[in-house]
Design a protein around this motif. Structure first.
Motif, mmCIF file in Angstrom:
data_model
loop_
_atom_site.group_PDB
_atom_site.id
_atom_site.type_symbol
_atom_site.label_atom_id
_atom_site.label_comp_id
_atom_site.label_asym_id
_atom_site.label_seq_id
_atom_site.Cartn_x
_atom_site.Cartn_y
_atom_site.Cartn_z
ATOM 1 N N MET A 1 44.734 24.450 -13.548
ATOM 2 C CA MET A 1 43.599 24.676 -14.424
ATOM 3 C C MET A 1 43.424 26.176 -14.631
ATOM 4 O O MET A 1 43.573 26.957 -13.712
ATOM 5 N N SER A 2 43.102 26.544 -15.862
ATOM 6 C CA SER A 2 42.974 27.968 -16.158
ATOM 7 C C SER A 2 41.676 28.544 -15.582
ATOM 8 O O SER A 2 40.696 27.830 -15.376
ATOM 9 N N ALA A 3 41.698 29.840 -15.367
ATOM 10 C CA ALA A 3 40.510 30.528 -14.854
ATOM 11 C C ALA A 3 39.377 30.436 -15.868
ATOM 12 O O ALA A 3 38.208 30.384 -15.511
ATOM 13 N N GLU A 4 39.755 30.384 -17.149
ATOM 14 C CA GLU A 4 38.752 30.292 -18.213
ATOM 15 C C GLU A 4 37.977 28.971 -18.106
ATOM 16 O O GLU A 4 36.746 28.959 -18.167
ATOM 17 N N ILE A 5 38.698 27.871 -17.892
ATOM 18 C CA ILE A 5 38.051 26.560 -17.747
ATOM 19 C C ILE A 5 37.185 26.551 -16.492
ATOM 20 O O ILE A 5 36.050 26.084 -16.516
ATOM 21 N N GLU A 6 37.714 27.092 -15.409
ATOM 22 C CA GLU A 6 36.976 27.146 -14.150
ATOM 23 C C GLU A 6 35.663 27.921 -14.323
ATOM 24 O O GLU A 6 34.611 27.509 -13.860
ATOM 25 N N SER A 7 35.744 29.028 -15.032
ATOM 26 C CA SER A 7 34.563 29.857 -15.264
ATOM 27 C C SER A 7 33.538 29.119 -16.143
ATOM 28 O O SER A 7 32.334 29.199 -15.901
ATOM 29 N N ILE A 8 33.998 28.379 -17.151
ATOM 30 C CA ILE A 8 33.097 27.599 -18.008
ATOM 31 C C ILE A 8 32.377 26.530 -17.178
ATOM 32 O O ILE A 8 31.165 26.347 -17.305
ATOM 33 N N ILE A 9 33.103 25.846 -16.298
ATOM 34 C CA ILE A 9 32.486 24.822 -15.447
ATOM 35 C C ILE A 9 31.460 25.451 -14.511
ATOM 36 O O ILE A 9 30.353 24.941 -14.356
ATOM 37 N N ASP A 10 31.809 26.595 -13.906
ATOM 38 C CA ASP A 10 30.863 27.284 -13.015
ATOM 39 C C ASP A 10 29.589 27.660 -13.764
ATOM 40 O O ASP A 10 28.481 27.470 -13.262
ATOM 41 N N ASP A 11 29.748 28.189 -14.981
ATOM 42 C CA ASP A 11 28.585 28.575 -15.792
ATOM 43 C C ASP A 11 27.737 27.358 -16.131
ATOM 44 O O ASP A 11 26.508 27.402 -16.072
ATOM 45 N N ILE B 1 36.986 17.127 -17.127
ATOM 46 C CA ILE B 1 37.457 17.447 -18.474
ATOM 47 C C ILE B 1 38.753 16.684 -18.729
ATOM 48 O O ILE B 1 39.665 16.681 -17.893
ATOM 49 N N ILE B 2 38.804 16.045 -19.880
ATOM 50 C CA ILE B 2 39.995 15.300 -20.316
ATOM 51 C C ILE B 2 40.524 16.008 -21.552
ATOM 52 O O ILE B 2 39.741 16.397 -22.423
ATOM 53 N N ASN B 3 41.854 16.157 -21.640
ATOM 54 C CA ASN B 3 42.411 16.789 -22.835
ATOM 55 C C ASN B 3 42.663 15.752 -23.940
ATOM 56 O O ASN B 3 42.413 14.563 -23.748
ATOM 57 N N LYS B 4 43.179 16.232 -25.073
ATOM 58 C CA LYS B 4 43.389 15.357 -26.243
ATOM 59 C C LYS B 4 44.337 14.198 -25.948
ATOM 60 O O LYS B 4 44.266 13.151 -26.572
ATOM 61 N N ILE C 1 42.260 16.985 -16.802
ATOM 62 C CA ILE C 1 42.752 18.319 -16.441
ATOM 63 C C ILE C 1 42.020 18.896 -15.251
ATOM 64 O O ILE C 1 42.597 19.656 -14.508
ATOM 65 N N THR C 2 40.773 18.521 -15.082
ATOM 66 C CA THR C 2 40.052 18.987 -13.904
ATOM 67 C C THR C 2 38.824 18.120 -13.665
ATOM 68 O O THR C 2 38.361 17.432 -14.572
ATOM 69 N N GLN C 3 38.339 18.162 -12.443
ATOM 70 C CA GLN C 3 37.081 17.490 -12.099
ATOM 71 C C GLN C 3 36.517 18.182 -10.870
ATOM 72 O O GLN C 3 37.258 18.789 -10.100
ATOM 73 N N THR C 4 35.197 18.113 -10.714
ATOM 74 C CA THR C 4 34.603 18.727 -9.528
ATOM 75 C C THR C 4 34.992 17.889 -8.310
ATOM 76 O O THR C 4 35.293 16.701 -8.438
ATOM 77 N N GLU C 5 34.991 18.525 -7.151
ATOM 78 C CA GLU C 5 35.463 17.878 -5.916
ATOM 79 C C GLU C 5 34.689 16.611 -5.550
ATOM 80 O O GLU C 5 35.221 15.730 -4.900
ATOM 81 N N ASN C 6 33.445 16.535 -5.981
ATOM 82 C CA ASN C 6 32.605 15.406 -5.586
ATOM 83 C C ASN C 6 32.735 14.192 -6.497
ATOM 84 O O ASN C 6 31.986 13.236 -6.364
ATOM 85 N N TRP C 7 33.687 14.234 -7.417
ATOM 86 C CA TRP C 7 33.763 13.201 -8.441
ATOM 87 C C TRP C 7 35.205 12.903 -8.760
ATOM 88 O O TRP C 7 35.966 13.832 -9.017
ATOM 89 N N ASN C 8 35.608 11.626 -8.746
ATOM 90 C CA ASN C 8 36.995 11.299 -9.047
ATOM 91 C C ASN C 8 37.063 10.248 -10.138
ATOM 92 O O ASN C 8 36.727 9.090 -9.926
#
Length: 134
Positions: free
Chosen positions: A1-11, A24-27, A32-39
């Protein structure tokens, strides 16, 4: 996962306290990513089915979806947003398609104590930020 996506999720998580989980799901329909508490990996099929359905005017589409064993009743299902709520008080889902009407999505689990609409605008604005990345 890109740092940009990580930063958007943190914000997103720091701006909206009622969001307890993010994915986040791509097209292509890949997680592509999910927070640790959620699968969401076991629920991707249904989520992609919900995102892929093009509804005609007046059609309701899927009436409910189960994510991580919690059943959500779809209270809103439009190209801009899909909102699910658990009628036994276990929380809400907001699925914001990326781009609007697209097959990628920002998916958020909302605090059971809050109404899903309280976080809706924030979720949709963050989905727009992901539009050129996802």
């Amino acid at each position: 996962m890109s740092a940009e996506i990580e930063s958007i999720i943190d914000d997103l998580l720091s701006e909206e306290q009622n969001i307890f989980g993010v994915a986040i799901i791509n097209k292509a329909g890949t997680l592509i990513t999910q927070t640790e508490n959620w699968n969401l990996s076991n629920d991707l099929g249904d989520i992609n089915k919900l995102l892929g359905a093009k509804l005609e005017l007046g059609q309701r589409g899927m009436t409910n979806i189960t994510v991580q064993g919690i059943k959500y009743m779809m209270v809103e299902n439009t190209e801009e947003r899909k909102i699910g709520t658990n009628i036994t008080g276990k929380g809400h889902l907001i699925i914001a398609p990326i781009p609007i009407g697209g097959t990628g999505a920002l998916i958020c689990y909302i605090n059971p104590q809050a109404g899903p609409r309280d976080a809706l605008f924030t979720v949709q604005s963050y989905a727009l930020k992901l539009q050129n990345i996802v």
